[in-house]
Motif scaffolding. Structure first.
Motif, PDB file in Angstrom:
ATOM      1  N   THR A   1      33.834  27.117  43.703  1.00 57.39           N
ATOM      2  CA  THR A   1      34.902  27.841  43.025  1.00 57.39           C
ATOM      3  C   THR A   1      34.420  29.240  42.668  1.00 57.39           C
ATOM      4  N   TYR A   2      35.274  30.235  42.922  1.00 58.15           N
ATOM      5  CA  TYR A   2      34.942  31.631  42.646  1.00 58.15           C
ATOM      6  C   TYR A   2      35.591  32.085  41.349  1.00 58.15           C
ATOM      7  N   PHE A   3      34.834  32.928  40.617  1.00 54.84           N
ATOM      8  CA  PHE A   3      35.293  33.474  39.349  1.00 54.84           C
ATOM      9  C   PHE A   3      34.969  34.961  39.307  1.00 54.84           C
ATOM     10  N   ILE A   4      35.672  35.688  38.420  1.00 55.12           N
ATOM     11  CA  ILE A   4      35.296  37.067  38.111  1.00 55.12           C
ATOM     12  C   ILE A   4      35.158  37.190  36.598  1.00 55.12           C
ATOM     13  N   ALA A   5      34.210  38.013  36.180  1.00 61.14           N
ATOM     14  CA  ALA A   5      34.010  38.334  34.769  1.00 61.14           C
ATOM     15  C   ALA A   5      34.411  39.792  34.593  1.00 61.14           C
ATOM     16  N   VAL A   6      35.334  40.033  33.685  1.00 61.47           N
ATOM     17  CA  VAL A   6      35.937  41.351  33.530  1.00 61.47           C
ATOM     18  C   VAL A   6      35.327  42.101  32.354  1.00 61.47           C
ATOM     19  N   LYS A   7      34.806  43.295  32.614  1.00 61.71           N
ATOM     20  CA  LYS A   7      34.157  44.100  31.582  1.00 61.71           C
ATOM     21  C   LYS A   7      35.130  44.605  30.524  1.00 61.71           C
ATOM     22  N   ASN A   8      36.350  44.943  30.910  1.00 63.22           N
ATOM     23  CA  ASN A   8      37.260  45.540  29.927  1.00 63.22           C
ATOM     24  C   ASN A   8      37.715  44.538  28.868  1.00 63.22           C
TER      25      ASN A   8
ATOM     26  N   TYR B   1      37.978  34.858  34.763  1.00 64.85           N
ATOM     27  CA  TYR B   1      39.188  34.458  35.469  1.00 64.85           C
ATOM     28  C   TYR B   1      38.778  33.721  36.740  1.00 64.85           C
ATOM     29  N   ARG B   2      39.533  32.687  37.060  1.00 61.70           N
ATOM     30  CA  ARG B   2      39.272  31.922  38.272  1.00 61.70           C
ATOM     31  C   ARG B   2      40.027  32.555  39.424  1.00 61.70           C
ATOM     32  N   LEU B   3      39.345  32.690  40.551  1.00 59.51           N
ATOM     33  CA  LEU B   3      39.981  33.217  41.747  1.00 59.51           C
ATOM     34  C   LEU B   3      40.537  32.055  42.563  1.00 59.51           C
ATOM     35  N   GLN B   4      41.804  32.121  42.892  1.00 62.06           N
ATOM     36  CA  GLN B   4      42.469  31.056  43.643  1.00 62.06           C
ATOM     37  C   GLN B   4      42.487  31.382  45.135  1.00 62.06           C
ATOM     38  N   GLU B   5      42.453  30.342  45.931  1.00 62.39           N
ATOM     39  CA  GLU B   5      42.573  30.508  47.381  1.00 62.39           C
ATOM     40  C   GLU B   5      43.946  31.067  47.719  1.00 62.39           C
ATOM     41  N   ASP B   6      44.015  31.878  48.743  1.00 63.08           N
ATOM     42  CA  ASP B   6      45.277  32.437  49.216  1.00 63.08           C
ATOM     43  C   ASP B   6      45.319  32.281  50.744  1.00 63.08           C
ATOM     44  N   PRO B   7      45.481  31.033  51.235  1.00 58.53           N
ATOM     45  CA  PRO B   7      45.408  30.803  52.678  1.00 58.53           C
ATOM     46  C   PRO B   7      46.506  31.520  53.462  1.00 58.53           C
ATOM     47  N   ASN B   8      47.624  31.850  52.831  1.00 61.50           N
ATOM     48  CA  ASN B   8      48.723  32.534  53.513  1.00 61.50           C
ATOM     49  C   ASN B   8      48.630  34.050  53.435  1.00 61.50           C
ATOM     50  N   LYS B   9      47.601  34.554  52.745  1.00 56.69           N
ATOM     51  CA  LYS B   9      47.408  35.997  52.576  1.00 56.69           C
ATOM     52  C   LYS B   9      48.660  36.654  51.991  1.00 56.69           C
ATOM     53  N   ALA B  10      49.258  35.993  50.997  1.00 53.79           N
ATOM     54  CA  ALA B  10      50.501  36.470  50.400  1.00 53.79           C
ATOM     55  C   ALA B  10      50.281  37.550  49.348  1.00 53.79           C
ATOM     56  N   PHE B  11      49.061  37.590  48.785  1.00 51.55           N
ATOM     57  CA  PHE B  11      48.816  38.530  47.700  1.00 51.55           C
ATOM     58  C   PHE B  11      47.883  39.639  48.163  1.00 51.55           C
ATOM     59  N   VAL B  12      48.234  40.868  47.830  1.00 48.74           N
ATOM     60  CA  VAL B  12      47.430  42.017  48.217  1.00 48.74           C
ATOM     61  C   VAL B  12      46.312  42.238  47.214  1.00 48.74           C
ATOM     62  N   MET B  13      46.608  42.025  45.921  1.00 45.04           N
ATOM     63  CA  MET B  13      45.590  42.212  44.888  1.00 45.04           C
ATOM     64  C   MET B  13      45.859  41.268  43.724  1.00 45.04           C
ATOM     65  N   GLY B  14      44.803  40.995  42.983  1.00 46.22           N
ATOM     66  CA  GLY B  14      44.941  40.171  41.801  1.00 46.22           C
ATOM     67  C   GLY B  14      45.286  41.023  40.599  1.00 46.22           C
ATOM     68  N   VAL B  15      45.727  40.391  39.560  1.00 44.29           N
ATOM     69  CA  VAL B  15      46.096  41.098  38.343  1.00 44.29           C
ATOM     70  C   VAL B  15      45.362  40.459  37.173  1.00 44.29           C
ATOM     71  N   VAL B  16      44.690  41.290  36.369  1.00 44.41           N
ATOM     72  CA  VAL B  16      44.055  40.835  35.141  1.00 44.41           C
ATOM     73  C   VAL B  16      44.514  41.737  34.013  1.00 44.41           C
ATOM     74  N   PRO B  17      44.564  41.229  32.784  1.00 47.12           N
ATOM     75  CA  PRO B  17      44.982  42.076  31.659  1.00 47.12           C
ATOM     76  C   PRO B  17      44.088  43.295  31.515  1.00 47.12           C
ATOM     77  N   ASP B  18      44.671  44.416  31.118  1.00 53.64           N
ATOM     78  CA  ASP B  18      43.921  45.657  30.970  1.00 53.64           C
ATOM     79  C   ASP B  18      44.014  46.195  29.551  1.00 53.64           C
ATOM     80  N   ASN B  19      44.313  45.311  28.586  1.00 57.60           N
ATOM     81  CA  ASN B  19      44.471  45.792  27.223  1.00 57.60           C
ATOM     82  C   ASN B  19      43.183  45.852  26.441  1.00 57.60           C
TER      83      ASN B  19
END
Length: 151
Positions: free
Chosen positions: A9-16, A128-146
């Protein structure tokens, strides 16, 4: 932003969305809170006793309700709101020893909620957990920026 894996499972850790932290007891080695490692923060209420039953219930509740956390995050548990490791009680330490996890009392520069985090330097970063996108439907992910670590 840092990318890491636990198992497959892939994750990202966001600095902001990070907050500084420190281990409360200077007798506890900071080395146990390894840099670049996933951790679980349990925010304690004012009169909460972090004994075996409390830790078990909190971890089960997080694992059942949060789609990010997995057992890989529970190797290190950070208790926010416990004055010293002595307050953790033998029952809490026994719980961690039986599971092979580390338990630390911490303080933070801003309030945060219980859940999975990633340690980088003296920062706890939201994960945040990164989800599989086998259909390539999403161009970019979205994370809160507040920048609000309690969000």
């Amino acid at each position: 932003m840092e990318r890491f894996t636990i198992g497959k499972t892939y994750f990202i850790a966001v600095k902001n969305a990070s907050v500084d932290f420190a281990v409360r007891d200077s007798n506890q080695q900071r080395l146990g809170v390894a840099q670049g490692s996933p951790v679980t923060v349990l925010a304690l209420g004012k009169d909460t006793q972090p004994d075996r039953d409390f830790l078990q219930a909190e971890l089960q509740a997080l694992l059942a309700s949060d789609d990010v956390i997995c057992p890989g995050f529970t190797a290190t548990i950070l208790l926010l709101g416990s004055e010293t490791p002595v307050e953790m009680g033998n029952s809490g330490r026994d719980f961690c020893q039986s599971r092979g996890c580390e338990l630390y009392a911490i303080e933070t520069t801003a309030p945060i909620r219980s859940g999975p985090y990633y340690v980088t330097g003296s920062e706890l970063r939201r994960v945040y957990r990164l989800q599989e996108d086998p259909n390539k439907a999403f161009v970019m992910g979205v994370v809160p920026d507040n920048g609000d670590p309690a969000a």
